[in-house]
Write an enzyme that holds these catalytic residues in place. Structure first.
Site, PDB file in Angstrom:
ATOM      1  N   CYS A  80      19.686 -30.089   7.460  1.00 40.20           N
ATOM      2  CA  CYS A  80      21.484 -29.557   7.712  1.00 40.20           C
ATOM      3  C   CYS A  80      21.314 -30.076   9.966  1.00 40.20           C
ATOM      4  O   CYS A  80      21.468 -31.436  10.125  1.00 40.20           O
ATOM      5  CB  CYS A  80      21.126 -28.032   7.715  1.00 40.20           C
ATOM      6  N   HIS A 165      21.258 -27.462   2.440  1.00 41.72           N
ATOM      7  CA  HIS A 165      19.529 -26.475   2.579  1.00 41.72           C
ATOM      8  C   HIS A 165      18.551 -26.391   1.195  1.00 41.72           C
ATOM      9  O   HIS A 165      18.707 -25.466   0.632  1.00 41.72           O
ATOM     10  CB  HIS A 165      20.049 -24.804   2.990  1.00 41.72           C
ATOM     11  N   GLU A 167      16.008 -25.078   0.709  1.00 40.07           N
ATOM     12  CA  GLU A 167      15.176 -24.126   0.763  1.00 40.07           C
ATOM     13  C   GLU A 167      15.742 -23.419   0.281  1.00 40.07           C
ATOM     14  O   GLU A 167      15.116 -21.930  -0.425  1.00 40.07           O
ATOM     15  CB  GLU A 167      14.776 -23.830   2.306  1.00 40.07           C
TER      16      GLU A 167
END
Ligand code: XMP
Length: 506
Positions: A80, A165, A167
């Site tokens: 990002c 993202h 994660e």
């Protein structure tokens, strides 16, 4: 063997810790550092991740890092803001705004990805032009440059940038992407294990402490208990633990926990200071005042014991990783700093020893299991330092403590018997000692206190939902409490979430 690690540079995003969690789940050691603290020259670093940020790279106050410290020398993954920052600083300056949901794959980072794999984009800047020498690695319907990569930066290591993202949970194959980066691209061995951690830490503790003596405050909770057992394995009788009973623990907790500690071979001084705490709390109703008195008394009692160990050089603490991570807020100020035991006398001149400081809670539990600790110590619910004092609304007396201990014991035993204990984050009973309500017992009118049952689900206690416990269970507990606990004639169930309520009532 080299202790490999991935450095995650923190630019203030809420999800930075999640990246670390994901890497730990891949059994890979990683460290989160502020964006401007890259450890130049550390030979253990095998890769760098630039995380997200609340800033736009266009903001004048956006956090800036000198990419030349690692780009080309180590594999780099920008996520990002990280991806945008690299694009912005390695040649491209055109941005537009987009919001996206799907991605297609192309480069080593996406090995094994399904077509149209769902990813989580956050609103904000979009890279419209990738850096010089970069290729588009993945696109979405709306955005061509959802991911890019430079196979070899200036003839060196590769650079990757992803605009989403990986994660977060909604990026379905996000862990696969991180695994591709860590294992295939950085050469991570995935050799973090509780057993390795114990072996390395025990060796380091022996080196660090030598023949010195160490003091540790035990609370009965998971972190301090695991810390004690780990230290005990490293230095044995050089460790002295202090466990203070302030008189507001759960029913039988002091003796049960002392027994557990003794079975684990720990050298523990158990101090019954309940008289002191209860007399200092007499008549006090204000929650913050209660906390202050308990905090002050605790330090006093702990110090009195610690002073007796005249040759102690170290104070050990069960601090864990989330307690220490300094998260940056958007003004760049530290909003959460290292917590510390306040108030130890300076003349004691103790150095701090925190052997769990790199671990997340579930890793502490893995270490505890590997150390052979009993399951009930490892899966214990959190319990507040001031204990039942913050669950007795109104002034505290011995009789009220006893009443609450009885009710709490029925509730917690019930949760265990019904297989519900491990399904909730935390549970307890609150005594509304200043409220009286009318009831009827046999032919007698009663005028006694109500109690409230509290049980919440949570992952970090920052937010919590009330647990939807079965009615039949609640009915059984209610009947048993009213029948057995003298002075209680009504049971309520707390159905408030946090926020706006808190977990504890005081
Ligand atoms: P609240 O009530 O703020 O609690 O939602 C969040 C978590 O922290 C625990 N807690 C405390 N722990 N000393 C502690 O050591 C305290 O004074 C204290 N107050 C709350 C609470 O039990 C929950 O897990």
């Amino acid at each position: 063997m080299q202790q490999q690690k991935i450095i995650i540079l923190d630019f203030g995003s809420q999800t930075t810790q999640l990246i670390a969690r994901r890497l730990r789940e891949l059994d890979t050691f990683c460290e989160i550092l502020p964006y401007n603290k890259f450890p130049v020259g550390d030979p253990d670093v095998i890769g760098v991740i630039l995380a997200g940020s609340p800033f736009s790279v266009y903001d004048p106050e956006a956090f800036k890092v000198d990419l030349n410290q690692f780009i080309g020398q180590l594999p780099v993954l920008g996520i990002c803001y990280g991806a945008q920052y690299i694009a912005y600083n390695a040649g491209s300056r055109e941005y537009g705004r987009q919001n996206l949901t799907t991605i297609n794959m192309d480069c080593p980072l996406f090995k094994g990805f399904d077509e149209n794999s769902q990813v989580w984009m956050s609103h904000g800047d979009t890279i419209t032009e990738i850096p010089t020498g970069a290729q588009v690695a993945a696109s979405t319907q709306q955005v061509k440059n959802a991911a890019y990569y430079i196979p070899s930066f200036n003839g060196g290591k590769p650079v990757f940038g992803v605009q989403f993202h990986p994660e977060v949970f909604h990026s379905v194959q996000g862990t696969l992407l991180l695994k591709n980066f860590v294992v295939d691209i950085c050469g991570g061995r995935q050799d973090w294990s509780a057993a390795n951690y114990i072996e390395t830490t025990v060796r380091e503790l022996r080196q660090q402490i030598g023949t010195d003596r160490v003091i540790l405050g035990l609370s009965g909770g998971v972190d301090s208990s695991v810390c004690a057992v780990l230290l005990n394995r490293a230095i044995g009788s050089q460790l002295t633990c202090i466990f203070v009973d302030h008189g507001m623990l759960r029913k039988n907790e002091f003796t049960d926990v002392m027994h557990d500690y003794e079975c684990l071979g720990l050298n523990v001084i158990g101090v019954d200071a309940s008289e002191k705490f209860l007399s200092d709390l007499e008549g006090v109703t204000e929650p913050e005042k209660k906390r202050k008195i308990i905090g002050r008394d605790f330090i006093e009692v702990f110090n009195e014991q610690a002073r007796k160990i005249t040759d102690a050089k170290w104070l050990a603490q069960g601090t864990i990783y989330p307690d220490r991570i300094e998260s940056l807020n958007i003004t760049g100020k530290v909003i959460k700093s290292h917590h510390n035991v306040g108030g130890l006398p300076e003349e004691m001149n103790l150095s701090l020893c925190e052997p769990l400081k790199w671990l997340f809670k579930d890793e502490v539990r893995r270490v505890g299991r590997e150390l052979g600790m009993p399951e009930h110590l490892i899966t214990r619910h959190p319990f507040p330092g001031p204990g039942l004092a913050v669950r007795i609304l109104g002034a505290i007396t011995r009789d009220k403590v006893r009443k609450l201990q009885e009710a709490d014991d029925i509730y917690i035993r019930g949760l265990r018997e019904w297989g519900l204990y491990d399904k909730v984050w935390q549970a307890g009973v609150v005594l509304l000692s200043e409220v009286h309500s009318v009831g009827v017992m046999g032919d007698e009118r009663t005028y006694e206190n109500p109690v409230a049952l509290r049980a919440v689900t949570s992952t970090d206690a920052m937010t919590a939902d009330w647990a939807h416990l079965p009615y039949d269970f609640l009915a059984q507990v209610s009947t048993e409490i009213i029948n057995k606990v003298k002075g209680v004639n009504r049971v309520c169930y707390d159905i408030s979430s946090k926020p706006p309520s808190t977990i504890e009532w005081e």
